[in-house]
Design a protein around this motif. Structure first.
Motif, PDB file in Angstrom:
ATOM      1  N   THR A 135       9.663   7.195  -0.350  1.00 55.49           N
ATOM      2  CA  THR A 135       8.561   7.694   0.474  1.00 55.49           C
ATOM      3  C   THR A 135       7.701   8.612  -0.380  1.00 55.49           C
ATOM      4  O   THR A 135       8.208   9.480  -1.091  1.00 55.49           O
ATOM      5  CB  THR A 135       9.106   8.471   1.682  1.00 55.49           C
ATOM      6  OG1 THR A 135       9.917   7.593   2.466  1.00 55.49           O
ATOM      7  CG2 THR A 135       7.971   9.001   2.538  1.00 55.49           C
ATOM      8  N   VAL A 136       6.369   8.393  -0.304  1.00 53.26           N
ATOM      9  CA  VAL A 136       5.450   9.206  -1.101  1.00 53.26           C
ATOM     10  C   VAL A 136       4.343   9.752  -0.208  1.00 53.26           C
ATOM     11  O   VAL A 136       3.947   9.112   0.773  1.00 53.26           O
ATOM     12  CB  VAL A 136       4.826   8.398  -2.258  1.00 53.26           C
ATOM     13  CG1 VAL A 136       5.899   7.866  -3.192  1.00 53.26           C
ATOM     14  CG2 VAL A 136       3.978   7.251  -1.738  1.00 53.26           C
ATOM     15  N   PRO A 137       3.830  10.954  -0.527  1.00 54.90           N
ATOM     16  CA  PRO A 137       2.689  11.479   0.222  1.00 54.90           C
ATOM     17  C   PRO A 137       1.421  10.685  -0.078  1.00 54.90           C
ATOM     18  O   PRO A 137       1.261  10.114  -1.162  1.00 54.90           O
ATOM     19  CB  PRO A 137       2.567  12.915  -0.295  1.00 54.90           C
ATOM     20  CG  PRO A 137       3.825  13.201  -1.034  1.00 54.90           C
ATOM     21  CD  PRO A 137       4.324  11.890  -1.533  1.00 54.90           C
ATOM     22  N   GLY A 188       1.104  -0.189   4.452  1.00 56.07           N
ATOM     23  CA  GLY A 188      -0.164   0.255   5.002  1.00 56.07           C
ATOM     24  C   GLY A 188      -1.331   0.177   4.046  1.00 56.07           C
ATOM     25  O   GLY A 188      -2.449   0.569   4.401  1.00 56.07           O
ATOM     26  N   ALA A 189      -1.121  -0.323   2.824  1.00 57.34           N
ATOM     27  CA  ALA A 189      -2.212  -0.377   1.847  1.00 57.34           C
ATOM     28  C   ALA A 189      -3.224  -1.450   2.223  1.00 57.34           C
ATOM     29  O   ALA A 189      -2.856  -2.578   2.576  1.00 57.34           O
ATOM     30  CB  ALA A 189      -1.660  -0.647   0.453  1.00 57.34           C
ATOM     31  N   GLY A 202      -5.480   6.637   6.949  1.00 63.00           N
ATOM     32  CA  GLY A 202      -4.882   7.040   8.214  1.00 63.00           C
ATOM     33  C   GLY A 202      -3.426   7.430   8.143  1.00 63.00           C
ATOM     34  O   GLY A 202      -2.753   7.494   9.171  1.00 63.00           O
ATOM     35  N   ARG A 203      -2.880   7.722   6.974  1.00 68.18           N
ATOM     36  CA  ARG A 203      -1.473   8.104   6.851  1.00 68.18           C
ATOM     37  C   ARG A 203      -1.336   9.380   6.027  1.00 68.18           C
ATOM     38  O   ARG A 203      -2.143   9.633   5.121  1.00 68.18           O
ATOM     39  CB  ARG A 203      -0.649   6.995   6.162  1.00 68.18           C
ATOM     40  CG  ARG A 203      -0.440   5.743   7.005  1.00 68.18           C
ATOM     41  CD  ARG A 203       0.278   4.706   6.168  1.00 68.18           C
ATOM     42  NE  ARG A 203       0.564   3.497   6.940  1.00 68.18           N
ATOM     43  CZ  ARG A 203       1.780   3.104   7.280  1.00 68.18           C
ATOM     44  NH1 ARG A 203       2.831   3.830   6.934  1.00 68.18           N
ATOM     45  NH2 ARG A 203       1.962   1.995   7.964  1.00 68.18           N
ATOM     46  N   GLU A 204      -0.308  10.136   6.334  1.00 67.88           N
ATOM     47  CA  GLU A 204       0.045  11.284   5.515  1.00 67.88           C
ATOM     48  C   GLU A 204       1.127  10.940   4.499  1.00 67.88           C
ATOM     49  O   GLU A 204       1.206  11.552   3.435  1.00 67.88           O
ATOM     50  CB  GLU A 204       0.518  12.447   6.385  1.00 67.88           C
ATOM     51  CG  GLU A 204      -0.577  13.028   7.276  1.00 67.88           C
ATOM     52  CD  GLU A 204      -0.092  14.235   8.046  1.00 67.88           C
ATOM     53  OE1 GLU A 204       1.110  14.569   7.935  1.00 67.88           O
ATOM     54  OE2 GLU A 204      -0.915  14.842   8.756  1.00 67.88           O
ATOM     55  N   ARG A 205       1.975   9.966   4.835  1.00 67.50           N
ATOM     56  CA  ARG A 205       3.027   9.508   3.936  1.00 67.50           C
ATOM     57  C   ARG A 205       3.170   8.004   4.103  1.00 67.50           C
ATOM     58  O   ARG A 205       2.797   7.443   5.135  1.00 67.50           O
ATOM     59  CB  ARG A 205       4.366  10.194   4.230  1.00 67.50           C
ATOM     60  CG  ARG A 205       4.315  11.700   4.221  1.00 67.50           C
ATOM     61  CD  ARG A 205       5.681  12.321   4.459  1.00 67.50           C
ATOM     62  NE  ARG A 205       6.550  12.204   3.289  1.00 67.50           N
ATOM     63  CZ  ARG A 205       6.489  12.997   2.220  1.00 67.50           C
ATOM     64  NH1 ARG A 205       5.588  13.952   2.169  1.00 67.50           N
ATOM     65  NH2 ARG A 205       7.318  12.827   1.209  1.00 67.50           N
ATOM     66  N   GLY A 221       4.975  14.479  -4.242  1.00 71.32           N
ATOM     67  CA  GLY A 221       4.794  13.101  -4.678  1.00 71.32           C
ATOM     68  C   GLY A 221       4.924  12.866  -6.161  1.00 71.32           C
ATOM     69  O   GLY A 221       4.974  11.715  -6.604  1.00 71.32           O
ATOM     70  N   LEU A 222       4.985  13.938  -6.966  1.00 73.08           N
ATOM     71  CA  LEU A 222       5.088  13.746  -8.416  1.00 73.08           C
ATOM     72  C   LEU A 222       6.340  12.954  -8.780  1.00 73.08           C
ATOM     73  O   LEU A 222       6.266  11.925  -9.459  1.00 73.08           O
ATOM     74  CB  LEU A 222       5.098  15.108  -9.120  1.00 73.08           C
ATOM     75  CG  LEU A 222       5.472  15.081 -10.612  1.00 73.08           C
ATOM     76  CD1 LEU A 222       4.481  14.247 -11.413  1.00 73.08           C
ATOM     77  CD2 LEU A 222       5.556  16.498 -11.171  1.00 73.08           C
TER      78      LEU A 222
END
Length: 754
Positions: free
Chosen positions: A483-485, A520-521, A503-506, A463-464
């Motif tokens: 797409t970010v982790p 999803g925020a 509830g999300r990984e990415r 994600g950096l």
């Protein structure tokens, strides 16, 4: 279009050669114009060329020009003709500007007669040699196959022993079939004043032989490592250029950097040509159609080909413009970009991958080992203060280092979309990328990521790159979707804030019109800023990598606690500007972030600076603004010195001894003592100036503290100076620290009583 400004003039005094080197760009490559030119330049042509150069020097106010006697092989002209040509060149320039004469030769004809002439005329001599006998005999042969090695070595010996003031260095054309260390050590045995390693001239139509994709980078990197480990015993132009350009300075060679080229070639018939290396592209590539009899030097500067070669970033192809190291590479030598289709020179260098790999290698090594701070910057910082210009230089240099770190991560991470976005932003709006890289904990994260990659080689996107790319794109006003982790239910965008994404990984971040849409925020916590006078800093209680200080970082502060910080900071800053004016501009220039810390117990004052987090300090909110002012002064000293130590060696890093520090019970390693002493200059200075405050209780406290910290800091300086572990630069640095302390009047009552 403004006239070009030329300072170097390559004069083809003899247009034939006594060797038949198969890598020669003059005789063996595409351009064969030498066949139609006179073998020797006439004195009439030389005099007219010098008159044109004099016009140019007068027009542009040049204090000095460099005239390079070249060929072919210039010594074939003989000493008498060369003497006449030098006289013809010198006379028109007399009284207008100084002239530096240089001559490049294969050395086989060099003898005492030539050297006596060059001594009288002040001509510096460079010799071409490709290494030891085996390396040199691969290419530098007579037409009948005889070796030129012994005669070249004899010429170098003559210069070294009898005419050392003429000896300017060695030029070596690289052949990766030769052992790089054997070549380097063979050259070093001749004690050259400088070495110039030259990539053989090739194009996309005639690519260089290479056993691996980065064969030339690997070859040069091996030499760089030996050169660096040996203490840089001789200037090597390629390495010095990468180091200099990578820190904002000019390149030292036309084959690197974005600076406009400052040379023009004058052929034996008086024709002006562009750089000789273009002869490798196609027949007629360097021609301008102009000559010294009909055209001025300024007219050559307006030639389309010359202007393109001087066009900097704008003249490069899109791939080069978007490259993170373009400021150092400069697209490479123009001739090496040529492809014989419609693209012409609008390509990356045929050595692109070599240059990228070499630049990364040199910058990694030099950032740790080499002293590259400009002398005025170093001196300003050594006083303990650092003027705004010096602090600005540190900040810019840290940004360059941040780019290099990000490029290193990008080269080893599997995040192509994020990397492409970063390259696009860097090409369109480099200041937008720099603004994100200035966030201290981006650097902390990049350093950790590189260490992780070295340990495990896990290239999974962490994600950096993506989060930095999102913020940089927003600042640049471009659109992007990445797409970010998700980390522990959050996505943190540096300098912006934390998005809660349960509830999300990415997740996907869309950037448009400077705004973010995080899929999803459920909420967002912004980074808040403290403001006072000229200062505006982030109070960062969100960055997941901020917890790198000596005490735990606070969790998200409530609004009441944030307002307490704002009130205290505003009052502390007013005190800083009023009573500590030498420090305030530098802190305002480079302090970007304060991380609130948790106190170990009520009433304690704690603060910290993290080594890799330039521009940030960690502080637990103290009870009064004066203490906050003191803590800011103290920790920013560590920030400044940490940045200095990124660029220069002030002490022997192999010295493992420990030394007494008056403010610590445990003995300290040399760097710890140096850091503590430098920081306590500001501590002692704080209390020295507090002695002027009219309140009696404040004065008494200030005198007590100054009476303690001043002599202890001075004693620590003495320990550093007697350690015998400081480098020459370190000795100078610490001497200036002492000069600052000794410039103060220590005659306050407590100081006298001690």
């Amino acid at each position: 279009m403004p006239s070009a400004l030329f300072r170097q003039f390559i004069l083809k005094v003899h247009n034939r050669c006594d060797l038949a080197c198969d890598h020669c760009y003059v005789f063996e490559h595409a351009d064969q114009s030498w066949r139609n030119r006179p073998a020797v330049m006439s004195t009439r042509t030389m005099r007219r060329a010098a008159e044109r150069i004099a016009e140019h020097a007068r027009e542009h106010g040049l204090a000095e020009v460099c005239l390079v006697l070249h060929g072919g092989e210039p010594l074939l002209a003989g000493p008498d003709r060369l003497g006449e040509l030098i006289t013809a060149a010198r006379e028109p320039l007399r009284g207008i500007c100084d002239v530096e004469f240089r001559l490049h030769t294969n050395g086989v004809l060099l003898d005492t007669g030539f050297c006596e002439l060059f001594r009288r005329e002040g001509v510096l001599v460079g010799v071409s040699l490709d290494g030891d006998r085996a390396a040199n005999d691969r290419h530098r042969l007579y037409r009948d196959g005889r070796s030129s090695y012994d005669k070249a070595v004899r010429a170098i010996g003559l210069l070294r022993h009898d005419f050392p003031e003429l000896y300017s260095g060695l030029l070596c054309t690289i052949d990766v079939a030769n052992d790089p260390i054997a070549v380097y050590e063979a050259l070093l045995d001749h004690e050259p004043p400088a070495i110039d390693f030259l990539l053989p001239h090739h194009t996309w139509d005639d690519p260089p032989p290479r056993p691996t994709v980065t064969a030339y980078a690997d070859w040069l990197s091996a030499i760089f490592d030996r050169w660096l480990a040996g203490g840089r015993p001789v200037p090597v132009r390629t390495f010095d250029s990468i180091i200099n350009a990578g820190r904002g300075g000019p390149s030292l060679t036309e084959s690197l950097g974005l600076e406009a080229g400052d040379l023009v070639v004058i052929e034996s018939d008086g024709g002006y040509e562009q750089a000789d290396s273009l002869k490798t592209a196609y027949d007629g590539a360097p021609e301008t159609g102009m000559d010294v009899f009909r055209h001025s030097v300024d007219e050559v500067g307006r030639h389309a080909g010359v202007a393109e070669g001087r066009g900097g970033l704008a003249a490069l192809c899109e791939v080069c413009r978007s490259c993170p190291v373009v400021a150092v590479c400069g697209g490479g030598l123009r001739a090496h970009r040529y492809r014989g289709d419609s693209s012409g020179f609008a390509n990356p260098s045929v050595y692109c991958e070599d240059l990228s790999a070499l630049i990364a290698h040199v910058q990694r090594g030099s950032a740790r080992r080499l002293g590259a701070l400009p002398a005025p910057v170093l001196r300003s910082l050594a006083t303990g203060y650092g003027d705004p210009a010096a602090i600005a230089w540190l900040r810019r240099s840290q940004t360059v280092g941040g780019r290099a770190l990000l490029a290193a991560v990008g080269a080893r991470s599997e995040a192509p979309a994020a990397w492409n976005t970063l390259r696009e932003v860097e090409g369109l709006a480099p200041s937008a990328l720099d603004a994100v890289l200035a966030h201290p904990y981006v650097r902390v994260r990049a350093v950790r990521r590189l260490r992780s990659l070295e340990e495990s080689d896990d290239r999974t996107d962490d994600g950096l790159l993506a989060t930095v790319a999102c913020v940089a794109a927003a600042k640049a006003g471009t659109r992007s979707t990445l797409t970010v982790p998700v980390r522990d239910g959050d996505v943190y965008l540096p300098t912006v804030g934390r998005y809660r994404v349960p509830g999300r990984e990415r997740t996907t971040v869309q950037v448009g019109d400077g705004r973010f849409t995080v899929e999803g925020a459920t909420g967002m916590d912004p980074v808040r800023r403290l403001r006072a006078g000229a200062a505006s800093v982030a109070l960062d209680d969100l960055d997941p990598f901020r917890d790198c200080h000596d005490w735990p970082a606070s969790e998200r502060l409530d609004e009441e606690r944030f307002q307490e910080w704002q009130t205290c900071f505003q009052q502390a800053w007013e005190l800083l500007e009023k009573d500590y004016g030498e420090y305030a501009p530098g802190i305002a220039e480079a302090l970007t972030t304060i991380v609130p810390l948790d106190v170990p117990h009520p009433g304690s004052n704690v603060s910290s600076a993290a080594r890799d987090a330039f521009g940030a300090v960690g502080i637990a909110l103290p009870e009064d603004p004066a203490t906050l002012c003191l803590l800011l002064l103290h920790e920013f000293q560590h920030v400044k010195l940490g940045a200095v130590l990124d660029f220069v060696d002030l002490y022997d890093r192999n010295d493992e001894r420990r030394f007494h520090a008056p403010w610590r019970e445990d003995p300290r390693p040399l760097e710890g003592l140096l850091q503590g002493t430098y920081a306590h200059i500001a501590v002692a200075d704080f209390w020295r100036r507090r002695c002027r405050v009219p309140q009696a209780d404040t004065v008494a406290e200030a005198e007590r503290h100054f009476g303690k910290w001043y002599p202890e800091t001075l004693a620590a300086v003495g320990t550093l100076q007697s350690s015998e572990a400081l480098t020459g630069l370190g000795e100078q640095f610490v001497a200036l620290m002492r000069a600052t302390l000794e410039s103060w009047d220590p005659s306050v009552p407590t100081a006298r009583s001690d």
